[in-house]
Design a protein around this motif. Structure first.
Motif, mmCIF file in Angstrom:
data_model
loop_
_atom_site.group_PDB
_atom_site.id
_atom_site.type_symbol
_atom_site.label_atom_id
_atom_site.label_comp_id
_atom_site.label_asym_id
_atom_site.label_seq_id
_atom_site.Cartn_x
_atom_site.Cartn_y
_atom_site.Cartn_z
ATOM 1 N N SER A 146 0.812 -1.228 0.000
ATOM 2 C CA SER A 146 0.000 0.000 0.000
ATOM 3 C C SER A 146 0.842 1.274 0.000
ATOM 4 C CB SER A 146 -0.914 0.034 1.226
ATOM 5 O OG SER A 146 -1.778 -1.061 1.208
ATOM 6 N N PHE A 147 1.991 1.225 0.696
ATOM 7 C CA PHE A 147 2.778 2.456 0.880
ATOM 8 C C PHE A 147 4.253 2.227 0.561
ATOM 9 C CE2 PHE A 147 -0.875 2.900 3.720
ATOM 10 C CZ PHE A 147 -1.338 4.157 3.361
ATOM 11 N N ALA A 148 4.893 3.343 0.185
ATOM 12 C CA ALA A 148 6.349 3.345 0.018
ATOM 13 C C ALA A 148 6.939 4.375 0.970
ATOM 14 C CB ALA A 148 6.710 3.700 -1.419
ATOM 15 N N ALA A 149 8.079 4.038 1.565
ATOM 16 C CA ALA A 149 8.867 5.025 2.312
ATOM 17 C C ALA A 149 10.068 5.362 1.439
ATOM 18 C CB ALA A 149 9.316 4.443 3.646
ATOM 19 N N ILE A 150 10.161 6.621 1.025
ATOM 20 C CA ILE A 150 11.253 7.057 0.147
ATOM 21 C C ILE A 150 12.064 8.119 0.877
ATOM 22 C CG2 ILE A 150 11.829 8.151 -2.065
ATOM 23 C CD1 ILE A 150 9.282 6.943 -3.234
ATOM 24 N N VAL A 160 11.951 11.280 5.456
ATOM 25 C CA VAL A 160 11.214 10.123 4.953
ATOM 26 C C VAL A 160 9.899 10.630 4.380
ATOM 27 C CG1 VAL A 160 9.961 8.023 5.586
ATOM 28 C CG2 VAL A 160 12.265 8.410 6.457
ATOM 29 N N ASN A 161 9.628 10.248 3.126
ATOM 30 C CA ASN A 161 8.372 10.601 2.452
ATOM 31 C C ASN A 161 7.510 9.353 2.394
ATOM 32 O OD1 ASN A 161 9.182 13.380 0.727
ATOM 33 N ND2 ASN A 161 10.877 12.015 1.199
ATOM 34 N N ASP A 190 4.262 -3.926 9.021
ATOM 35 C CA ASP A 190 3.939 -2.620 8.424
ATOM 36 C C ASP A 190 3.568 -1.544 9.448
ATOM 37 O OD1 ASP A 190 4.386 -3.778 5.960
ATOM 38 O OD2 ASP A 190 2.271 -4.078 5.487
ATOM 39 N N THR A 191 3.936 -1.738 10.718
ATOM 40 C CA THR A 191 3.542 -0.734 11.726
ATOM 41 C C THR A 191 4.668 0.228 12.082
ATOM 42 O OG1 THR A 191 4.165 -2.201 13.538
ATOM 43 C CG2 THR A 191 1.862 -2.302 12.782
ATOM 44 N N LEU A 209 4.388 5.567 11.789
ATOM 45 C CA LEU A 209 3.990 6.089 10.483
ATOM 46 C C LEU A 209 3.689 7.588 10.505
ATOM 47 C CD1 LEU A 209 3.732 3.018 10.134
ATOM 48 C CD2 LEU A 209 1.853 3.454 8.569
ATOM 49 N N ASP A 210 3.406 8.131 11.714
ATOM 50 C CA ASP A 210 3.137 9.575 11.791
ATOM 51 C C ASP A 210 4.405 10.366 12.128
ATOM 52 O OD1 ASP A 210 3.446 8.793 14.373
ATOM 53 O OD2 ASP A 210 1.481 9.457 15.081
ATOM 54 N N GLY A 211 5.562 9.694 12.056
ATOM 55 C CA GLY A 211 6.824 10.427 12.218
ATOM 56 C C GLY A 211 7.338 10.543 13.639
ATOM 57 N N ARG A 212 6.682 9.859 14.599
ATOM 58 C CA ARG A 212 7.197 9.876 15.976
ATOM 59 C C ARG A 212 8.369 8.903 16.089
ATOM 60 N NH1 ARG A 212 3.778 7.484 19.396
ATOM 61 N NH2 ARG A 212 2.515 6.734 17.648
ATOM 62 N N CYS A 213 9.428 9.333 16.769
ATOM 63 C CA CYS A 213 10.567 8.440 16.990
ATOM 64 C C CYS A 213 10.239 7.536 18.176
ATOM 65 C CB CYS A 213 11.839 9.242 17.251
ATOM 66 S SG CYS A 213 13.293 8.180 17.380
ATOM 67 N N LEU A 214 10.012 6.242 17.913
ATOM 68 C CA LEU A 214 9.627 5.292 18.963
ATOM 69 C C LEU A 214 10.836 4.852 19.779
ATOM 70 C CD1 LEU A 214 7.239 3.037 16.820
ATOM 71 C CD2 LEU A 214 6.604 4.926 18.338
#
Length: 461
Positions: A146-150, A160-161, A190-191, A209-214
């Motif tokens: 479904s998604f790409a991380a570029i 990261v886009n 995919d999480t 996925l929302d850009g938080r550094c876990l």
């Protein structure tokens, strides 16, 4: 018993189709498609230049060829042999190309990482992403496609886009805390996204996925850092191999290290690992009663000394000192640290090669968090690959033999082709066939199923 095909010509890339029915082989500017069962040629495509790279689409219907000298991409259809697609970025050039998960788009990266372009096979639309970080790395797709991380870089920062693979719209962009981002990989579920820094800065970062550094993991500060990173197939562990010759494994719930494995040049008791050492010795043949014609002797002498040597594994007692090469301190990219690292399909084992001990393969048991086996070869290990269907590992060292390990033991297999050295190997996707590559030839080997895969891998072995 393994059965081998005759050798065939190749000049570079060879790969099995994802549906395991076909084998694509580059022979100069020709792309040869063979049926895996009969080995008959089913399609022959002529490209416009020598083929540098090939990749199958996930649905096995299309295949792309990178003609990097030109530089351009040609794609072909197995169902419609007369159809072809050419991609040329003009003066920007093409450094790399890959398929999208839907098998209907091709992503190309231009020279000097000026832009990444998504080309559609369905219409003439194309989408650009400016300043991709790398040519072949820095792009990862979710398992569901479904998604790409570029990864991109602008104003001396890494980003990261997140891009939808349906609409190819950018769903979100976030900056990441790297000095010089090396690569990115989605977790198997995919999480989460793992990102790691260049060897100059030890940093492994986990993002939502929302850009938080876990989580941010740094094993040490000074010295070269991360060399290899790999998720376990079940998604529960993240293995990190470093230049300090250690393998560290993180838990996916807490992102804390739960295992640290050292690659020591001397292995002492107590250690439950079996140590297998490759030995070769001349075959003792009594030829006194045989009358050999000149033709036979001349024919056999072509096989060289290999044909008269018996190769096997001996089980060694501990302690054992392993062959070790200290890399020169004044050279870049030192041959040390974890250069090969690969999980078994069931996530129970992980194999590693510490590059300053290039002839030694380590196999770690992740259920018991201990060393399961050490394979000590005569020559440096070139490739080690797990069977995609069961716990069986195959490796090659550039000799005329294959080496196999399962939890019940290790053994050597002679490749019965004259002057054939196994430089590289690949499994097909259903674990029934091995592709073996020499410098200018390849052959395939039919691999028998393991007798009883369940009982063989009990923890008592």
């Amino acid at each position: 018993m393994m059965e081998f095909t005759e050798p065939f010509k190749q000049t570079g890339p060879c790969c099995f189709s994802p549906n395991a029915r076909y084998l694509a082989v580059a022979v100069d500017y020709r792309l040869v498609i063979r049926d895996v069962l009969s080995f008959k040629v089913v399609q022959l495509f002529s490209c416009m230049d020598k083929i540098s790279y090939i990749e199958w689409a996930l649905d096995s219907e299309y295949i792309l060829c990178g003609l990097y000298k030109k530089p351009m991409i040609q794609a072909w259809s197995l169902a419609q042999p007369e159809w072809t697609c050419k991609i040329d970025e003009g003066p920007a050039g093409i450094a790399y190309a890959r398929w999208s998960p839907d098998s209907r788009h091709i992503l190309t990266t231009s020279e000097f990482q000026l832009r990444l372009t998504v080309w559609s096979l369905l219409n003439t639309a194309c989408i650009h992403v400016q300043w991709p970080k790398h040519a072949s790395k820095g792009v990862s797709f979710t398992k569901d496609g479904s998604f790409a991380a570029i990864c991109t870089r602008r104003d001396c920062k890494d980003y990261v886009n997140l891009i939808s693979c349906q609409t190819w719209e950018i769903m979100g962009v976030f900056a990441v805390d790297t000095l010089d981002l090396a690569d990115v990989e989605w977790s198997p579920d995919d999480t989460a996204i793992v990102i790691w820094d260049s060897p100059l800065e030890y940093k492994v970062l986990i993002y939502s996925l929302d850009g938080r550094c876990l989580s941010k993991y740094q094993a040490y500060e000074s010295g070269l850092g991360v060399k290899s990173v790999s998720w376990s197939p079940n998604g529960q562990s993240l293995a990190v191999g470093s230049y300090d010759q250690m393998l560290r494994v993180l838990n996916h719930l807490t992102w804390k290290v739960f295992a640290e494995f050292m690659h020591l040049s001397t292995v002492r008791a107590p250690c439950s690992a079996a140590v297998f050492k490759e030995v070769d010795e001349p075959l003792q043949l009594d030829m006194s009663d045989l009358s050999l014609t000149d033709d036979f002797t001349q024919h056999n002498s072509e096989y060289g000394p290999q044909g008269l040597i018996d190769v096997r594994y001996d089980v060694m007692e501990l302690p054992i000192t392993l062959p070790f090469q200290k890399p020169p301190a004044d050279k870049p990219n030192p041959k040390q640290g974890i250069g090969i690292m690969s999980w078994s399909k069931d996530s129970q084992y992980i194999c590693t090669r510490n590059d300053s001990m290039p002839t030694v393969l380590w196999i770690w048991d992740m259920n018991h968090l201990e060393l399961a086996a050490i394979l000590v070869q005569k020559d440096p290990i070139r490739t080690a690959a797990w069977d995609p269907t069961c716990t069986r590992l195959v490796l090659c060292t550039g000799t005329s033999h294959l080496y196999m390990w399962t939890p019940s033991g290790a053994y050597c297999v002679n490749v019965p082709l004259p002057q054939f050295s196994v430089m590289d190997l690949k499994w097909d996707f259903n674990g029934s066939c091995l592709l073996l590559k020499d410098k200018e030839l390849f052959c395939c080997a039919a691999v028998p199923l393991l007798p009883d895969s369940n009982s063989d891998y009990s923890s008592d072995d």
